[in-house]
Design an enzyme around this catalytic site. Structure first.
Site, PDB file in Angstrom:
ATOM      1  N   CYS A 109      -5.123  12.789  13.116  1.00  0.00           N
ATOM      2  CA  CYS A 109      -5.963  11.281  13.009  1.00  0.00           C
ATOM      3  C   CYS A 109      -5.900  10.802  14.334  1.00  0.00           C
ATOM      4  O   CYS A 109      -5.000  11.298  15.238  1.00  0.00           O
ATOM      5  CB  CYS A 109      -5.500  10.840  11.563  1.00  0.00           C
ATOM      6  SG  CYS A 109      -3.862  10.133  12.193  1.00  0.00           S
ATOM      7  N   ARG A 140      -9.131  -0.289   4.138  1.00  0.00           N
ATOM      8  CA  ARG A 140      -8.318   0.718   3.510  1.00  0.00           C
ATOM      9  C   ARG A 140      -6.945   0.031   3.270  1.00  0.00           C
ATOM     10  O   ARG A 140      -6.174   0.525   2.201  1.00  0.00           O
ATOM     11  CB  ARG A 140      -8.040   1.810   4.433  1.00  0.00           C
ATOM     12  CG  ARG A 140      -9.294   2.624   4.532  1.00  0.00           C
ATOM     13  CD  ARG A 140      -8.778   3.815   5.603  1.00  0.00           C
ATOM     14  NE  ARG A 140      -7.564   4.573   5.111  1.00  0.00           N
ATOM     15  CZ  ARG A 140      -6.927   5.365   5.889  1.00  0.00           C
ATOM     16  NH1 ARG A 140      -7.292   5.752   6.923  1.00  0.00           N
ATOM     17  NH2 ARG A 140      -5.919   6.015   5.198  1.00  0.00           N
ATOM     18  N   ILE A 148       7.151   6.799  17.176  1.00  0.00           N
ATOM     19  CA  ILE A 148       7.102   7.359  15.883  1.00  0.00           C
ATOM     20  C   ILE A 148       5.834   8.218  16.051  1.00  0.00           C
ATOM     21  O   ILE A 148       5.815   9.530  15.616  1.00  0.00           O
ATOM     22  CB  ILE A 148       6.861   6.455  14.854  1.00  0.00           C
ATOM     23  CG1 ILE A 148       8.043   5.559  14.620  1.00  0.00           C
ATOM     24  CG2 ILE A 148       6.758   7.182  13.390  1.00  0.00           C
ATOM     25  CD1 ILE A 148       9.530   6.131  14.359  1.00  0.00           C
ATOM     26  N   ASP A 204       4.343   0.410  12.233  1.00  0.00           N
ATOM     27  CA  ASP A 204       3.299  -0.410  11.383  1.00  0.00           C
ATOM     28  C   ASP A 204       2.975  -1.491  11.894  1.00  0.00           C
ATOM     29  O   ASP A 204       2.060  -2.302  11.583  1.00  0.00           O
ATOM     30  CB  ASP A 204       3.227  -0.227   9.999  1.00  0.00           C
ATOM     31  CG  ASP A 204       2.733   1.438   9.478  1.00  0.00           C
ATOM     32  OD1 ASP A 204       2.442   2.210  10.343  1.00  0.00           O
ATOM     33  OD2 ASP A 204       3.201   1.366   8.053  1.00  0.00           O
ATOM     34  N   ASP A 264       4.520  19.945   8.082  1.00  0.00           N
ATOM     35  CA  ASP A 264       5.463  21.076   8.238  1.00  0.00           C
ATOM     36  C   ASP A 264       6.799  20.822   7.456  1.00  0.00           C
ATOM     37  O   ASP A 264       7.362  21.665   6.780  1.00  0.00           O
ATOM     38  CB  ASP A 264       5.533  21.373   9.692  1.00  0.00           C
ATOM     39  CG  ASP A 264       6.364  20.592  10.495  1.00  0.00           C
ATOM     40  OD1 ASP A 264       5.697  19.354  10.497  1.00  0.00           O
ATOM     41  OD2 ASP A 264       7.322  20.569  11.188  1.00  0.00           O
ATOM     42  N   GLN A 265       7.123  19.534   7.513  1.00  0.00           N
ATOM     43  CA  GLN A 265       8.303  19.402   6.961  1.00  0.00           C
ATOM     44  C   GLN A 265       8.400  19.300   5.454  1.00  0.00           C
ATOM     45  O   GLN A 265       9.242  19.492   4.685  1.00  0.00           O
ATOM     46  CB  GLN A 265       8.797  17.919   7.336  1.00  0.00           C
ATOM     47  CG  GLN A 265       9.332  17.865   8.730  1.00  0.00           C
ATOM     48  CD  GLN A 265      10.164  19.196   9.250  1.00  0.00           C
ATOM     49  OE1 GLN A 265      11.496  19.081   8.802  1.00  0.00           O
ATOM     50  NE2 GLN A 265       9.852  20.006  10.149  1.00  0.00           N
ATOM     51  N   ARG A 285       0.072  14.314  13.278  1.00  0.00           N
ATOM     52  CA  ARG A 285       0.670  14.153  12.144  1.00  0.00           C
ATOM     53  C   ARG A 285       0.810  15.571  11.138  1.00  0.00           C
ATOM     54  O   ARG A 285       0.167  15.547  10.162  1.00  0.00           O
ATOM     55  CB  ARG A 285       0.040  12.908  11.396  1.00  0.00           C
ATOM     56  CG  ARG A 285      -0.016  11.884  12.148  1.00  0.00           C
ATOM     57  CD  ARG A 285      -0.614  10.692  11.198  1.00  0.00           C
ATOM     58  NE  ARG A 285       0.095  10.273  10.408  1.00  0.00           N
ATOM     59  CZ  ARG A 285      -0.223   9.230   9.489  1.00  0.00           C
ATOM     60  NH1 ARG A 285      -1.716   8.732   9.490  1.00  0.00           N
ATOM     61  NH2 ARG A 285       0.510   8.427   8.396  1.00  0.00           N
ATOM     62  N   LYS A 313       0.786  -1.122   0.323  1.00  0.00           N
ATOM     63  CA  LYS A 313      -0.272   0.040   0.104  1.00  0.00           C
ATOM     64  C   LYS A 313       0.746   1.272   0.124  1.00  0.00           C
ATOM     65  O   LYS A 313       0.605   2.223  -0.812  1.00  0.00           O
ATOM     66  CB  LYS A 313      -1.012  -0.057   1.298  1.00  0.00           C
ATOM     67  CG  LYS A 313      -1.440   1.240   1.349  1.00  0.00           C
ATOM     68  CD  LYS A 313      -2.320   1.286   2.983  1.00  0.00           C
ATOM     69  CE  LYS A 313      -1.822   1.691   4.082  1.00  0.00           C
ATOM     70  NZ  LYS A 313      -1.421   2.809   4.406  1.00  0.00           N
ATOM     71  N   ASN A 314       1.854   1.263   0.802  1.00  0.00           N
ATOM     72  CA  ASN A 314       2.540   2.483   1.083  1.00  0.00           C
ATOM     73  C   ASN A 314       3.567   2.758  -0.016  1.00  0.00           C
ATOM     74  O   ASN A 314       4.324   3.872  -0.001  1.00  0.00           O
ATOM     75  CB  ASN A 314       3.135   2.497   2.638  1.00  0.00           C
ATOM     76  CG  ASN A 314       2.137   2.580   3.440  1.00  0.00           C
ATOM     77  OD1 ASN A 314       1.039   3.150   3.329  1.00  0.00           O
ATOM     78  ND2 ASN A 314       2.553   2.481   4.812  1.00  0.00           N
TER      79      ASN A 314
HETATM   80  N1  EPU Z   1       6.112  14.491  11.136  1.00  0.00           N
HETATM   81  C1  EPU Z   1       6.196  15.661  11.183  1.00  0.00           C
HETATM   82  N2  EPU Z   1       5.946  16.537  10.387  1.00  0.00           N
HETATM   83  C2  EPU Z   1       6.133  16.325   9.231  1.00  0.00           C
HETATM   84  C3  EPU Z   1       6.151  15.032   8.938  1.00  0.00           C
HETATM   85  C4  EPU Z   1       6.066  14.185   9.745  1.00  0.00           C
HETATM   86  O1  EPU Z   1       6.225  16.198  12.615  1.00  0.00           O
HETATM   87  O2  EPU Z   1       6.048  17.207   8.187  1.00  0.00           O
HETATM   88  C5  EPU Z   1       6.268  13.503  12.297  1.00  0.00           C
HETATM   89  C6  EPU Z   1       4.841  12.701  12.293  1.00  0.00           C
HETATM   90  O3  EPU Z   1       3.741  13.550  13.014  1.00  0.00           O
HETATM   91  C7  EPU Z   1       5.313  11.499  13.079  1.00  0.00           C
HETATM   92  C8  EPU Z   1       6.736  11.172  12.345  1.00  0.00           C
HETATM   93  O4  EPU Z   1       7.291  12.526  11.898  1.00  0.00           O
HETATM   94  O5  EPU Z   1       5.587  11.580  14.337  1.00  0.00           O
HETATM   95  C9  EPU Z   1       7.096  10.085  11.433  1.00  0.00           C
HETATM   96  O6  EPU Z   1       5.736  10.321  10.282  1.00  0.00           O
HETATM   97  P1  EPU Z   1       6.134   9.981   8.834  1.00  0.00           P
HETATM   98  O7  EPU Z   1       5.865  11.369   7.889  1.00  0.00           O
HETATM   99  O8  EPU Z   1       7.222   9.369   8.582  1.00  0.00           O
HETATM  100  O9  EPU Z   1       4.707   9.115   8.687  1.00  0.00           O
HETATM  101  P2  EPU Z   1       3.807   9.427   7.268  1.00  0.00           P
HETATM  102  O10 EPU Z   1       4.934   9.600   6.037  1.00  0.00           O
HETATM  103  O11 EPU Z   1       2.527  10.117   7.244  1.00  0.00           O
HETATM  104  C10 EPU Z   1       3.978   6.958   6.437  1.00  0.00           C
HETATM  105  C11 EPU Z   1       3.128   5.916   6.312  1.00  0.00           C
HETATM  106  C12 EPU Z   1       2.609   5.223   7.803  1.00  0.00           C
HETATM  107  C13 EPU Z   1       3.699   4.935   8.567  1.00  0.00           C
HETATM  108  C14 EPU Z   1       4.546   5.951   8.780  1.00  0.00           C
HETATM  109  C15 EPU Z   1       5.861   5.699   9.447  1.00  0.00           C
HETATM  110  C16 EPU Z   1       2.099   5.979   4.121  1.00  0.00           C
HETATM  111  C17 EPU Z   1       1.016   6.508   3.158  1.00  0.00           C
HETATM  112  N3  EPU Z   1       1.963   6.040   5.347  1.00  0.00           N
HETATM  113  O12 EPU Z   1       3.022   7.803   7.066  1.00  0.00           O
HETATM  114  O13 EPU Z   1       1.728   4.219   7.254  1.00  0.00           O
HETATM  115  O14 EPU Z   1       3.248   4.470   9.864  1.00  0.00           O
HETATM  116  O15 EPU Z   1       5.069   6.405   7.549  1.00  0.00           O
HETATM  117  O16 EPU Z   1       6.424   4.499   9.069  1.00  0.00           O
HETATM  118  O17 EPU Z   1       3.457   5.873   3.684  1.00  0.00           O
HETATM  119  C18 EPU Z   1      -0.002   2.776   7.961  1.00  0.00           C
HETATM  120  O18 EPU Z   1      -0.058   2.282   6.863  1.00  0.00           O
HETATM  121  O19 EPU Z   1      -0.866   2.155   8.560  1.00  0.00           O
HETATM  122  C19 EPU Z   1       0.453   3.934   8.186  1.00  0.00           C
HETATM  123  C20 EPU Z   1      -0.042   4.624   9.123  1.00  0.00           C
END
Ligand code: EPU
Length: 421
Positions: free
Chosen positions: A116, A396, A326, A304, A124-125, A121, A22-23
């Site tokens: 969520c 999902r 995380i 995950d 900002d980055q 989540r 999925k990801n």
């Molecule tokens: N974060 C920030 N600011 C940002 C981006 C991230 O503070 O701009 C924080 C997040 O809040 C979190 C940490 O950084 O505390 C890591 O988040 P990340 O951005 O890596 O998560 P994501 O990209 O939103 C993806 C997967 C998630 C998985 C995470 C961590 C996808 C579509 N989603 O989310 O998958 O848990 O990486 O590996 O790739 C799932 O499949 O159930 C799922 C939630």
């Protein structure tokens, strides 16, 4: 709303085919926005999230045709550069259209995702990175609005490791003018898969799979054909299931090399695991041993997998300390596991799981995707009947999980919301 009804106690036995990740599929579908040529994808999992992403891209004018797990997309008539709230709020990965849209069309309007269940989540980055690449970003009526004439390569170091953040910036940088260096980049196999696709489309990328990705921008990308990697989290979920119920299962169409720390952890729990080029076999003939864990970015133990391993720990011998590093609120499954008789205390980011010899079936409610999977695993191990409500979360991200489990001998059925009424 559909429910799952599980009668616990059956050992799992047989073969199961693992779907595409999925990801990986979600960013890869978005990469179609980077070219007017067709993109031919194989092994795209048939999930609500991939369907939602295709709908979102469709609203922008991207044509897509699906036949089973093959999907062809073509973004030669894009006429809307907007991701509306209605779709973004159901799937946060919609933010992944931001980078490609601004890179190819110089403009994008993407609704801010909001919080969520698993945490705040923020994005900002993603925004900081795009600004470094020269996009002008404003917040307008709940939308992130990005504008540029052409992105310019830059050095970007994200404050933390972010998976979709890295993917968004990668898709932006491939069409930027000059060189971009992404420091502190995510090393997840799904990031690598996206980079491999982009390279097939003509992008110049080095260092993917490390925390420093170097991208030399090109003026345009072309079409390509690509097979999505297999879903390591789906594979890990089935392994936890057999760990909790006992039995002997063979996972096909999978890849042990991308499982990160999961296989070692499940080995510690007592599973006997053997692997081949595209298969993983696991058998379990004893009660699991409790395994402590701390979630970490890849190749550490995936957040995950935390909920599913928690279900295994719930029936294990001994006590496990589980630390979620995380996401700030990813213990929503704990309350529900306790309804099944689990003995778990939470203190902030730490859960103490004292294994019990037997869970007992009950009605429980799914709260997010991986929480749902942990409840299914617990239900398979519990004595009696467990009913898991709100399984739209499960749909999902898992392709027909109950069908795959039934083929392994589980007693599990979907009860449609309509039948209940
Ligand atoms: N974060 C920030 N600011 C940002 C981006 C991230 O503070 O701009 C924080 C997040 O809040 C979190 C940490 O950084 O505390 C890591 O988040 P990340 O951005 O890596 O998560 P994501 O990209 O939103 C993806 C997967 C998630 C998985 C995470 C961590 C996808 C579509 N989603 O989310 O998958 O848990 O990486 O590996 O790739 C799932 O499949 O159930 C799922 C939630």
């Amino acid at each position: 709303m559909d429910k799952l009804r599980i009668t616990g106690g059956a050992r799992l036995q047989g073969e199961v085919s693992i779907s595409g990740a999925k990801n990986s599929a979600l960013p890869i579908l978005c990469a179609s926005l980077l070219t007017a040529d067709p993109l031919h994808l194989a092994n795209v999992p048939q999930l609500n999230d991939t369907r939602t992403m295709q709908r979102l891209l469709g609203q922008m004018g991207v044509r897509s045709e699906s036949s089973g797990t093959d999907v062809t997309l073509q973004a030669d008539r894009v006429d809307s550069l907007e991701a509306p709230y209605e779709l973004v709020k159901t799937m946060r990965a919609s933010i992944l259209v931001l980078g490609p849209l601004v890179a190819r069309f110089g403009e994008a309007r993407v609704s801010l995702p909001g919080g969520c269940t698993i945490g705040q989540r923020p994005v900002d980055q993603h925004i900081k990175g795009l600004e470094a690449l020269g996009a002008e970003i404003t917040m307008e009526h709940g939308f992130v609005v990005a504008r540029t004439t052409r992105l310019k390569g830059a050095s970007v170091r994200t404050d933390m490791v972010t998976v979709t953040g890295t993917e968004n910036l990668l898709m932006a940088a491939v069409l930027a003018d000059g060189q971009t260096i992404l420091e502190n980049a995510a090393r997840e196999p799904e990031v690598v898969d996206l980079a491999e696709l982009l390279i097939k489309m003509g992008a110049r990328i080095q260092g993917h799979g490390t925390d420093r990705i170097v991208i030399d921008g090109v003026p345009r990308l072309h079409g390509a054909a690509h097979t999505v990697i297999s879903d390591r989290i789906e594979a890990g979920t089935f392994l936890c299931a057999v760990g909790a119920t006992g039995g002997d299962i063979m996972l096909r169409n999978t890849d042990a090399a991308i499982m990160g720390a999961t296989l070692d952890k499940l080995g510690e729990a007592g599973l006997a695991i053997t692997t081949g080029p595209d298969w993983i076999r696991a058998s379990m003939d004893r009660r699991p041993r409790a395994v402590g864990l701390r979630t970490h970015e890849y190749p550490g133990l995936a957040t995950d997998m935390q909920a599913q391993i928690m279900a295994l720990n719930a029936v294990a011998e001994g006590t496990a300390i589980v630390v979620e590093n995380i996401f700030e609120n990813r213990f929503m499954h704990v309350q529900e596991l306790c309804r099944l008789g689990a003995d778990i205390d939470i203190d902030g980011h730490t859960a103490v799981v004292r294994g019990v010899s037997q869970l007992s079936g009950a009605k429980v409610m799914a709260t997010d995707l991986r929480a749902s999977a942990s409840l299914v695993i617990a239900g398979l191990a519990a004595e009696g009947v467990t009913q898991v409500d709100r399984i739209y979360h499960l749909d999902r991200g898992y392709d027909r999980m109950e069908v795959k489990l039934r083929n392994l001998g589980a007693r599990i059925e979907r009860v449609s919301g309509k039948e209940e009424e």
